[in-house]
Design a protein around this motif. Sequence first.
Motif, PDB file in Angstrom:
ATOM      1  N   ASP A  46       0.814  -1.174   0.163  1.00  0.00           N
ATOM      2  CA  ASP A  46      -0.011   0.153   0.058  1.00  0.00           C
ATOM      3  C   ASP A  46       0.925   1.445  -0.116  1.00  0.00           C
ATOM      4  O   ASP A  46       1.372   1.609   1.153  1.00  0.00           O
ATOM      5  CB  ASP A  46      -0.839  -0.249   1.351  1.00  0.00           C
ATOM      6  CG  ASP A  46      -1.773   1.062   1.012  1.00  0.00           C
ATOM      7  OD1 ASP A  46      -2.621   1.260   2.203  1.00  0.00           O
ATOM      8  OD2 ASP A  46      -1.917   1.810  -0.002  1.00  0.00           O
ATOM      9  N   ASP A  47       0.995   1.487  -1.102  1.00  0.00           N
ATOM     10  CA  ASP A  47       2.002   2.706  -1.155  1.00  0.00           C
ATOM     11  C   ASP A  47       1.298   4.041  -2.010  1.00  0.00           C
ATOM     12  O   ASP A  47       0.824   4.157  -2.771  1.00  0.00           O
ATOM     13  CB  ASP A  47       3.298   2.473  -2.410  1.00  0.00           C
ATOM     14  CG  ASP A  47       4.178   3.406  -2.317  1.00  0.00           C
ATOM     15  OD1 ASP A  47       4.668   4.244  -1.315  1.00  0.00           O
ATOM     16  OD2 ASP A  47       4.832   3.591  -3.416  1.00  0.00           O
ATOM     17  N   LEU A  48       1.198   5.071  -0.900  1.00  0.00           N
ATOM     18  CA  LEU A  48       0.492   6.262  -1.381  1.00  0.00           C
ATOM     19  C   LEU A  48      -0.856   5.953  -1.700  1.00  0.00           C
ATOM     20  O   LEU A  48      -1.599   6.551  -2.503  1.00  0.00           O
ATOM     21  CB  LEU A  48       1.239   6.932  -2.467  1.00  0.00           C
ATOM     22  CG  LEU A  48       2.837   7.437  -2.303  1.00  0.00           C
ATOM     23  CD1 LEU A  48       3.341   8.148  -3.459  1.00  0.00           C
ATOM     24  CD2 LEU A  48       2.769   8.486  -1.180  1.00  0.00           C
ATOM     25  N   GLY A  49      -1.407   4.906  -1.053  1.00  0.00           N
ATOM     26  CA  GLY A  49      -2.855   4.885  -1.130  1.00  0.00           C
ATOM     27  C   GLY A  49      -3.244   3.829  -2.239  1.00  0.00           C
ATOM     28  O   GLY A  49      -4.386   3.516  -2.665  1.00  0.00           O
ATOM     29  N   LYS A  50      -2.153   3.271  -2.956  1.00  0.00           N
ATOM     30  CA  LYS A  50      -2.298   2.393  -4.077  1.00  0.00           C
ATOM     31  C   LYS A  50      -2.165   0.847  -3.470  1.00  0.00           C
ATOM     32  O   LYS A  50      -1.185   0.746  -2.971  1.00  0.00           O
ATOM     33  CB  LYS A  50      -1.706   2.848  -5.248  1.00  0.00           C
ATOM     34  CG  LYS A  50      -1.900   3.875  -5.987  1.00  0.00           C
ATOM     35  CD  LYS A  50      -1.121   4.249  -6.973  1.00  0.00           C
ATOM     36  CE  LYS A  50      -1.402   5.569  -7.468  1.00  0.00           C
ATOM     37  NZ  LYS A  50      -0.792   6.058  -8.786  1.00  0.00           N
ATOM     38  N   ILE A  51      -3.145   0.117  -3.479  1.00  0.00           N
ATOM     39  CA  ILE A  51      -2.758  -1.479  -3.402  1.00  0.00           C
ATOM     40  C   ILE A  51      -2.486  -2.281  -4.560  1.00  0.00           C
ATOM     41  O   ILE A  51      -3.342  -2.233  -5.589  1.00  0.00           O
ATOM     42  CB  ILE A  51      -4.048  -1.867  -2.552  1.00  0.00           C
ATOM     43  CG1 ILE A  51      -4.091  -1.180  -1.307  1.00  0.00           C
ATOM     44  CG2 ILE A  51      -3.855  -3.300  -2.288  1.00  0.00           C
ATOM     45  CD1 ILE A  51      -5.625  -1.525  -0.490  1.00  0.00           C
ATOM     46  N   PHE A  52      -1.496  -3.066  -4.643  1.00  0.00           N
ATOM     47  CA  PHE A  52      -1.139  -3.768  -5.729  1.00  0.00           C
ATOM     48  C   PHE A  52      -0.187  -4.754  -5.150  1.00  0.00           C
ATOM     49  O   PHE A  52       0.041  -5.024  -4.097  1.00  0.00           O
ATOM     50  CB  PHE A  52      -0.439  -3.187  -6.647  1.00  0.00           C
ATOM     51  CG  PHE A  52       0.801  -2.475  -6.208  1.00  0.00           C
ATOM     52  CD1 PHE A  52       2.056  -3.079  -6.525  1.00  0.00           C
ATOM     53  CD2 PHE A  52       0.946  -1.069  -5.762  1.00  0.00           C
ATOM     54  CE1 PHE A  52       3.369  -2.590  -6.238  1.00  0.00           C
ATOM     55  CE2 PHE A  52       2.340  -0.652  -5.339  1.00  0.00           C
ATOM     56  CZ  PHE A  52       3.278  -1.474  -5.580  1.00  0.00           C
ATOM     57  N   THR A  53      -0.327  -5.946  -5.907  1.00  0.00           N
ATOM     58  CA  THR A  53       0.598  -7.188  -5.722  1.00  0.00           C
ATOM     59  C   THR A  53       1.740  -7.380  -6.644  1.00  0.00           C
ATOM     60  O   THR A  53       1.586  -6.863  -7.813  1.00  0.00           O
ATOM     61  CB  THR A  53      -0.163  -8.259  -5.492  1.00  0.00           C
ATOM     62  OG1 THR A  53      -0.774  -8.513  -7.052  1.00  0.00           O
ATOM     63  CG2 THR A  53      -1.138  -8.335  -4.720  1.00  0.00           C
ATOM     64  N   LEU A  54       2.851  -7.947  -6.128  1.00  0.00           N
ATOM     65  CA  LEU A  54       3.943  -8.304  -7.183  1.00  0.00           C
ATOM     66  C   LEU A  54       4.390  -9.886  -6.983  1.00  0.00           C
ATOM     67  O   LEU A  54       4.249 -10.153  -5.829  1.00  0.00           O
ATOM     68  CB  LEU A  54       5.188  -7.414  -6.753  1.00  0.00           C
ATOM     69  CG  LEU A  54       5.032  -5.879  -7.233  1.00  0.00           C
ATOM     70  CD1 LEU A  54       6.499  -5.257  -6.556  1.00  0.00           C
ATOM     71  CD2 LEU A  54       5.029  -5.735  -8.473  1.00  0.00           C
ATOM     72  N   PRO A  55       4.445 -10.465  -7.880  1.00  0.00           N
ATOM     73  CA  PRO A  55       4.887 -11.623  -7.753  1.00  0.00           C
ATOM     74  C   PRO A  55       6.439 -11.949  -7.466  1.00  0.00           C
ATOM     75  O   PRO A  55       7.150 -11.032  -7.992  1.00  0.00           O
ATOM     76  CB  PRO A  55       4.699 -12.538  -9.228  1.00  0.00           C
ATOM     77  CG  PRO A  55       4.688 -11.370 -10.152  1.00  0.00           C
ATOM     78  CD  PRO A  55       4.127 -10.244  -9.476  1.00  0.00           C
ATOM     79  N   GLU A  56       6.707 -12.657  -6.460  1.00  0.00           N
ATOM     80  CA  GLU A  56       7.975 -12.811  -6.062  1.00  0.00           C
ATOM     81  C   GLU A  56       8.372 -14.144  -6.149  1.00  0.00           C
ATOM     82  O   GLU A  56       7.412 -15.151  -6.107  1.00  0.00           O
ATOM     83  CB  GLU A  56       8.187 -12.292  -4.519  1.00  0.00           C
ATOM     84  CG  GLU A  56       8.132 -10.767  -4.457  1.00  0.00           C
ATOM     85  CD  GLU A  56       9.378  -9.957  -5.103  1.00  0.00           C
ATOM     86  OE1 GLU A  56      10.337 -10.536  -5.092  1.00  0.00           O
ATOM     87  OE2 GLU A  56       9.222  -8.836  -5.188  1.00  0.00           O
TER      88      GLU A  56
END
Length: 122
Positions: A46-56
């Motif tokens: 949650d960076d600056l109000g943005k929620i996203f996912t990254l595959p690791e």
Amino acid sequence: METTPAAETVMEVYVTKWALTKGIVKVGAQHTSGDQKTVCFRLFFDDLGKIFTLPEYAHAGEWFHTLEEARAQVEKMRAKEIAVHRQAIDDLKARDIPVISANKGMRGRGGMAKIREELLSD
């Protein structure tokens, strides 16, 4: 009744990839290879109000099935990092600090080149 293939089975693992900077990450992951040495998982941000996912991805030695195994690996990582820093400290203590003469009044490209040579030469 349909069964889920082994590669799609989500399992709880402990990732030590970033243990010395962020900590041990407990996450649901899936095997990505037939040899079951690599796992894939998603991290949520949650960076600056943005929620996203990254595959690791984590490879063998970077993830473990139990917290005890993960903690044992982190202790090895910690000991290795401490040894590296101790060696750097010893090297710094033993280093002879030279005095470099950078003549005043040197102007132009030739003067800067001479100063640079003095700084880079041993």
